[in-house]
Write a protein that holds these residues in place. Sequence first.
Motif, PDB file in Angstrom:
ATOM      1  N   GLN A 200      45.753  44.782  32.253  1.00  0.00           N
ATOM      2  CA  GLN A 200      44.809  43.941  32.654  1.00  0.00           C
ATOM      3  C   GLN A 200      43.135  44.376  32.602  1.00  0.00           C
ATOM      4  O   GLN A 200      42.154  43.887  32.177  1.00  0.00           O
ATOM      5  CB  GLN A 200      45.110  43.608  34.244  1.00  0.00           C
ATOM      6  N   SER A 215      30.673  31.614  30.436  1.00  0.00           N
ATOM      7  CA  SER A 215      31.752  30.680  30.669  1.00  0.00           C
ATOM      8  C   SER A 215      33.168  30.992  30.015  1.00  0.00           C
ATOM      9  O   SER A 215      34.250  31.021  30.086  1.00  0.00           O
ATOM     10  CB  SER A 215      31.351  29.444  30.343  1.00  0.00           C
ATOM     11  N   VAL A 218      35.084  34.186  31.174  1.00  0.00           N
ATOM     12  CA  VAL A 218      36.004  33.785  32.247  1.00  0.00           C
ATOM     13  C   VAL A 218      37.115  33.034  31.919  1.00  0.00           C
ATOM     14  O   VAL A 218      38.103  33.280  32.207  1.00  0.00           O
ATOM     15  CB  VAL A 218      35.182  32.812  33.331  1.00  0.00           C
ATOM     16  N   ALA A 219      36.771  32.208  30.945  1.00  0.00           N
ATOM     17  CA  ALA A 219      37.891  31.432  30.311  1.00  0.00           C
ATOM     18  C   ALA A 219      38.904  32.330  29.454  1.00  0.00           C
ATOM     19  O   ALA A 219      40.207  31.973  29.744  1.00  0.00           O
ATOM     20  CB  ALA A 219      37.554  30.145  29.383  1.00  0.00           C
ATOM     21  N   THR A 222      40.738  34.700  32.319  1.00  0.00           N
ATOM     22  CA  THR A 222      41.629  34.080  33.287  1.00  0.00           C
ATOM     23  C   THR A 222      42.977  33.773  32.748  1.00  0.00           C
ATOM     24  O   THR A 222      43.973  33.797  33.409  1.00  0.00           O
ATOM     25  CB  THR A 222      40.946  32.785  33.592  1.00  0.00           C
ATOM     26  N   THR A 223      42.894  33.669  31.381  1.00  0.00           N
ATOM     27  CA  THR A 223      44.276  33.189  30.856  1.00  0.00           C
ATOM     28  C   THR A 223      45.051  34.437  30.819  1.00  0.00           C
ATOM     29  O   THR A 223      46.503  34.227  30.782  1.00  0.00           O
ATOM     30  CB  THR A 223      44.228  32.866  29.270  1.00  0.00           C
ATOM     31  N   TYR A 224      44.391  35.638  31.040  1.00  0.00           N
ATOM     32  CA  TYR A 224      45.191  36.933  30.721  1.00  0.00           C
ATOM     33  C   TYR A 224      45.709  37.415  32.087  1.00  0.00           C
ATOM     34  O   TYR A 224      46.724  38.014  32.518  1.00  0.00           O
ATOM     35  CB  TYR A 224      44.501  38.150  30.068  1.00  0.00           C
ATOM     36  N   PRO A 226      44.295  37.782  36.795  1.00  0.00           N
ATOM     37  CA  PRO A 226      42.974  37.749  37.699  1.00  0.00           C
ATOM     38  C   PRO A 226      42.420  39.084  37.832  1.00  0.00           C
ATOM     39  O   PRO A 226      41.236  39.155  37.918  1.00  0.00           O
ATOM     40  CB  PRO A 226      43.937  37.475  39.202  1.00  0.00           C
ATOM     41  N   THR A 229      40.235  39.132  34.704  1.00  0.00           N
ATOM     42  CA  THR A 229      38.855  38.347  34.955  1.00  0.00           C
ATOM     43  C   THR A 229      38.055  39.000  35.730  1.00  0.00           C
ATOM     44  O   THR A 229      36.785  38.959  35.281  1.00  0.00           O
ATOM     45  CB  THR A 229      39.406  37.045  35.669  1.00  0.00           C
ATOM     46  N   GLN A 230      38.415  39.654  36.946  1.00  0.00           N
ATOM     47  CA  GLN A 230      37.389  40.377  37.668  1.00  0.00           C
ATOM     48  C   GLN A 230      36.613  41.558  36.817  1.00  0.00           C
ATOM     49  O   GLN A 230      35.324  41.406  37.194  1.00  0.00           O
ATOM     50  CB  GLN A 230      38.193  40.963  38.928  1.00  0.00           C
TER      51      GLN A 230
END
Length: 363
Positions: A200, A215, A218-219, A222-224, A226, A229-230
């Motif tokens: 991650q 954007s 994040v997209a 997010t698929t991978y 949380p 994403t952070q």
Amino acid sequence: MTSPPPPNAPAADSGRADSGPSDSGPSVLDRVPGLALAVGIAVVATIVGRFVPLIGAPVTAIVIGLILATLRRPSARFTPGIKTASRFVLQLSVVVLGSQLSLAQIARVGVESLPVMLGTLVICLVAAYLIGRALGIVGDLRTLIGVGTGICGASAIAAVTPVIGAVSIDVAYAISTIFLFNVTAVLLFPVVGHALGMSQHAFGLFAGTAVNDMSSVVATATTYGPAATQFAVVVKLVRTLMIIPIALVLSAWAGRRIAAAEAGADPAPARSRVNVFRLVPWFLIGFVVVAAANSIGLIPTATHVPLSAVSVFLITVALGAIGLSTDLAGFRKAGPRPLILGGALWIVVSLASLGLQFAFGLA
């Protein structure tokens, strides 16, 4: 390869560092029609962007502007407001963007992330120069595609556009090119990450350095997951800071170029007459001040999300205006070479991000 500015394009000298935060000449009332049109486009684009977040409001705005300009070019009464939206509003969006950053975030990202961020940026800019030159793409378009790919997409282009005085056709082509490969990254990168068995943390660093607009970052992340994403968001925000040194270098270069053109001589004699302080654009100073204020807690945490939305909306307004002032005939004349440059840089940055992670044992 830089196209001549279309009739409604922002003035070529709008990127001078000594220009103030607003235009001179037209009155406030003169600007209202064009500003209102750009804001209207931004509102529609924002609504569309919520239903299609993969595309987002800024890109939607420039597409709407392009369509309107194609169907019926805005009359002269709209020109002052369109210029203000594509110039001052663009600059203001960069200042507001500073509210999303703090000096503490750089420390939290850690030393391990900096080699990848800096390495991909340097590799991208060098590749942009070499590949662009090989393709015969010179001037502002090559610069915009390079910084957009190497830093943070539309935000970097927003910061650099007034600095170098890029014409709207180059801005539109650069943003469209980068958007195309952002969408490709959203679809392809998670597959690559799983195939390589990336953690991650590693994938967050990959997405944050190899994808441009927030954007799309994040997209993709997010698929991978949380955690990815952070981390990707923090990397992306820190990466945005690279706008400052790049814009300052370009500002100095643009100042020398303008001085040489006015003198009709080699830039070297004019170098000693350049005021260093006037090379610093007002909006970059504002960007740093706002980021510093956020660092010491003067900007409440509760306002970060609204301010982020304000920044995106301002960029959306500006890009709508740029779309309105774009000459599609000149856009077609640019040919496929800028798209080839954008694709080549996207591949180079992606491979560089993965390679540097493996080299530093971060993957």
